[in-house]
Design an enzyme around this catalytic site. Structure first.
Site, PDB file in Angstrom:
ATOM      1  N   HIS A   1      -0.669   6.105  -4.879  1.00 18.16           N
ATOM      2  CA  HIS A   1      -0.502   5.418  -6.056  1.00 18.16           C
ATOM      3  C   HIS A   1      -1.792   4.415  -6.578  1.00 18.16           C
ATOM      4  O   HIS A   1      -2.182   3.815  -5.512  1.00 18.16           O
ATOM      5  CB  HIS A   1       0.888   4.673  -6.212  1.00 18.16           C
ATOM      6  CG  HIS A   1       2.106   5.214  -6.091  1.00 18.16           C
ATOM      7  ND1 HIS A   1       3.074   4.666  -5.092  1.00 18.16           N
ATOM      8  CD2 HIS A   1       2.451   6.385  -6.346  1.00 18.16           C
ATOM      9  CE1 HIS A   1       4.019   5.569  -5.065  1.00 18.16           C
ATOM     10  NE2 HIS A   1       3.671   6.696  -5.745  1.00 18.16           N
TER      11      HIS A   1
ATOM     12  N   LYS B   1      -3.994  -4.900  -3.157  1.00 16.27           N
ATOM     13  CA  LYS B   1      -2.758  -4.948  -2.300  1.00 16.27           C
ATOM     14  C   LYS B   1      -3.171  -5.405  -0.890  1.00 16.27           C
ATOM     15  O   LYS B   1      -4.386  -5.032  -0.579  1.00 16.27           O
ATOM     16  CB  LYS B   1      -2.107  -3.567  -2.122  1.00 16.27           C
ATOM     17  CG  LYS B   1      -1.673  -2.968  -3.622  1.00 16.27           C
ATOM     18  CD  LYS B   1      -1.066  -1.597  -3.473  1.00 16.27           C
ATOM     19  CE  LYS B   1      -0.651  -1.032  -4.569  1.00 16.27           C
ATOM     20  NZ  LYS B   1      -0.244   0.366  -4.497  1.00 16.27           N
TER      21      LYS B   1
ATOM     22  N   TYR C   1       4.382  -5.504   0.343  1.00  8.77           N
ATOM     23  CA  TYR C   1       3.110  -5.417  -0.035  1.00  8.77           C
ATOM     24  C   TYR C   1       2.809  -6.941  -1.009  1.00  8.77           C
ATOM     25  O   TYR C   1       3.819  -7.092  -1.899  1.00  8.77           O
ATOM     26  CB  TYR C   1       3.097  -4.505  -1.407  1.00  8.77           C
ATOM     27  CG  TYR C   1       3.393  -3.135  -0.944  1.00  8.77           C
ATOM     28  CD1 TYR C   1       2.620  -2.023  -1.302  1.00  8.77           C
ATOM     29  CD2 TYR C   1       4.562  -2.649  -0.401  1.00  8.77           C
ATOM     30  CE1 TYR C   1       3.033  -0.748  -1.313  1.00  8.77           C
ATOM     31  CE2 TYR C   1       5.058  -1.521  -0.395  1.00  8.77           C
ATOM     32  CZ  TYR C   1       4.120  -0.319  -0.627  1.00  8.77           C
ATOM     33  OH  TYR C   1       4.434   0.914  -0.415  1.00  8.77           O
TER      34      TYR C   1
ATOM     35  N   ASP D   1       6.031  11.714  -6.627  1.00  9.37           N
ATOM     36  CA  ASP D   1       4.919  11.709  -5.974  1.00  9.37           C
ATOM     37  C   ASP D   1       4.524  13.269  -5.307  1.00  9.37           C
ATOM     38  O   ASP D   1       3.489  13.542  -5.071  1.00  9.37           O
ATOM     39  CB  ASP D   1       5.133  11.065  -4.533  1.00  9.37           C
ATOM     40  CG  ASP D   1       4.891   9.432  -5.020  1.00  9.37           C
ATOM     41  OD1 ASP D   1       4.709   9.151  -5.858  1.00  9.37           O
ATOM     42  OD2 ASP D   1       5.523   8.816  -3.732  1.00  9.37           O
TER      43      ASP D   1
END
Length: 192
Positions: A62, A72, A132, A168
């Protein structure tokens, strides 16, 4: 903290510097000034927790495009995973190259993921959790993704995916998508 640069510009592995005594240890996991000194974008707007039941679970790949790109900082806090990121910066000399890092509750490493890198991970053991820290809010219309099994990327996943979301699994292959798919979004003008 020790911030170790990787072969791809902007990507870093963050190692803890533990201060130990009879109680255990203490370590700083994030310090805005140290990230800035290392040339990394330290903004944190959102924090997320991912719990994964089974070994082999694959999440990713992603990213978000401009004007909503994200950086991130990813850390495994329970279990173990392999985290892989792919450089999608348009003019980067390392475009489409990847970095793969094993993050575990034991090694307590974190991976800094710059903007315009696709990010994903695969769990190595059952009951794995990852945290995250993210620089921006999730913006569905800016979300893009890569197929984890795209032959043009040849990503080194440690095992076959045992669990993966339909979304995904269905990202288009690089060869099937227009080059403009990762271009910045044009913002819609709104009238008052």
């Amino acid at each position: 903290m020790r911030i170790e640069r990787t072969a791809i510009e902007g990507v870093a592995i963050v190692e803890l510097e533990r201060r130990e005594d009879d109680r255990g240890f203490f370590a700083r996991t994030y310090d805005r000034a140290e990230f800035e000194a290392a040339g990394l974008e330290p903004a944190v707007e959102q924090c997320n927790l991912s719990y994964n039941h089974s070994a082999g679970t694959l999440r990713g790949m992603h990213l978000q495009v401009a004007p909503h790109p994200e950086t991130k900082l990813v850390r495994c806090v329970r279990g173990a995973l392999v985290d892989i990121i792919v450089d999608l910066r348009p003019d980067s000399p390392t475009r489409l190259q990847h970095v793969a890092v094993e993050l575990t509750a034991e090694n307590r490493r974190a991976l800094f993921v710059p903007a315009y890198f696709a990010h994903g991970f695969q769990t190595l053991v059952d009951d794995t959790e990852a945290i995250y820290q993210v620089s921006g809010a999730y913006t569905p219309r800016a979300e893009r993704g890569l197929r984890h099994d795209d032959p043009d990327l040849a990503l080194p996943w440690p095992m076959a995916a045992t669990v993966i979301s339909d979304k995904d699994r269905s990202w288009p292959l690089l060869a099937e998508r227009p080059a403009s798919d990762f271009d910045p979004l044009e913002e819609q003008e709104t009238s008052a």
